[in-house]
Design a protein around this motif. Structure first.
Motif, PDB file in Angstrom:
ATOM      1  N   ARG A  42       0.830  -1.228   0.000  1.00 53.68           N
ATOM      2  CA  ARG A  42       0.000   0.000   0.000  1.00 53.68           C
ATOM      3  C   ARG A  42       0.858   1.269   0.000  1.00 53.68           C
ATOM      4  N   GLU A  43       1.806   1.312  -0.901  1.00 57.93           N
ATOM      5  CA  GLU A  43       2.772   2.405  -0.873  1.00 57.93           C
ATOM      6  C   GLU A  43       2.733   3.318  -2.112  1.00 57.93           C
ATOM      7  N   ASP A  57       1.344   4.992  -5.894  1.00 65.55           N
ATOM      8  CA  ASP A  57       0.169   5.365  -6.689  1.00 65.55           C
ATOM      9  C   ASP A  57       0.224   4.696  -8.060  1.00 65.55           C
ATOM     10  N   LYS A 108      -1.355   1.786  -3.465  1.00 66.11           N
ATOM     11  CA  LYS A 108      -2.341   2.437  -2.592  1.00 66.11           C
ATOM     12  C   LYS A 108      -3.725   2.203  -3.198  1.00 66.11           C
TER      13      LYS A 108
END
Ligand code: AAT
Length: 289
Positions: free
Chosen positions: A151-152, A154, A186
């Motif tokens: 979840r880091e 874009d 993300k």
């Protein structure tokens, strides 16, 4: 002076056909821990980089590939701030991604430090992308790197070499890689990956598309023309976690003035839309995938 011809022979990926470049000088040749690296000065296409005998880029037409693999995903995302590039050690994708006004952080993970160093020495027009202070260059396997990140990002762009036999890029074309891509994004994140050409490798295109489709609620395939790649064309699979994404309609449109300012030579919103118009045989194959 002309030295002879380089021919891109690959019986596995494009059997029975080979593009040739007339060569003036061999600038560099070595075997790294992962692959054969060759840089030549060509007669008509500027300098060219080959890995394991496969053309990775020539100065004449690299902009088509690097602009398209970067701006198709970036312009499909409403705010691409944190971008990961897997592969791309020549710096071409990093150069393009860094021009996007919303991008704040770029991480590039290439497995082969020798590609990075050789390109810094011989291909400064590409490797300038690696000198940007907000581009963080990491030497490592992209698959392994993603295993430790969630979840880091874009946008994640996989600018990888082709999956030929036992090669460093082999894992980047597997289903498990697409699962890792998904978890490293993300919410609302987008991916784009080099996915081969339908003319020579329809099966490979369909396999890669299938992996993308199995993991992302929105998945598609787009093409661009690169005269010095096999068949003169290359494609990308694109996937989005945002169900509203319509890849064929960019959410960010740059004016001609913006595009001039960013020194883009190939990409604009019309080329973006056109990249998704596929021939019938490709559309049918992807629908069946
Ligand atoms: N920018 C166009 C050039 C490339 S190069 C692809 C890069 O992927 C190489 O630098 C190679 O070292 C890197 N690479 C290969 N496997 C991995 C891996 N597992 N992890 C990280 N980096 C990797 C693309 C050319 C496309 C050619 C089309 N015919």
């Amino acid at each position: 002076m002309k030295l002879g011809w380089f021919s891109e022979l690959n019986s596995e990926l494009w059997p029975g056909v080979a593009l040739s470049l007339e060569v003036e000088e061999v600038l560099h040749s070595e075997r790294s821990s992962y692959q054969d690296i060759l840089v030549v000065k060509t007669f008509k296409h500027g300098k060219a980089l080959m890995l394991d005998g496969v053309i990775q880029c020539t100065e004449k037409d690299e902009m088509s590939y690097h602009e398209m693999i970067s701006y198709l995903p970036l312009c499909s995302h409403s705010k691409p701030q944190n971008v990961l590039i897997v592969g791309g050690g020549d710096g071409g994708v990093a150069r393009e991604v860094s021009k996007h006004p919303d991008v704040e952080r770029v991480t590039l993970v290439d497995i082969d430090d020798r590609v990075i160093e050789v390109c810094k020495q011989y291909l400064p027009r590409l490797s300038l992308g690696l000198n940007n202070p907000y581009v963080n260059v990491i030497v490592g396997d992209g698959f392994e790197f993603l295993n430790h990140h969630s979840r880091e990002f874009d946008v994640i762009i996989t600018d990888s070499s082709d999956p030929v036999g036992k090669c460093p890029a082999e894992n980047l074309f597997k289903h498990a890689y697409y699962q890792l891509l998904k978890s490293a994004l993300k919410p609302g994140g987008i991916i784009a990956s080099q996915a081969g050409t339908a003319w020579a490798n329809l099966d490979q295109v369909c396999n890669t598309f299938q992996h993308c489709k199995a993991v992302f609620p929105v998945a598609t395939y787009a093409v661009t023309s690169v005269p010095t790649y096999p068949t003169g064309q290359i494609g990308f699979v694109l996937g989005s976690l945002n169900e509203q994404t319509n890849f064929a309609e960019p959410v960010k449109i740059f004016s001609d003035k913006d595009l001039d300012h960013m020194s883009l030579m190939y990409y604009n919103d019309k080329v973006h839309r056109a990249a998704f118009a596929l021939p019938r045989f490709v559309e049918k194959a992807l629908n069946g995938a």
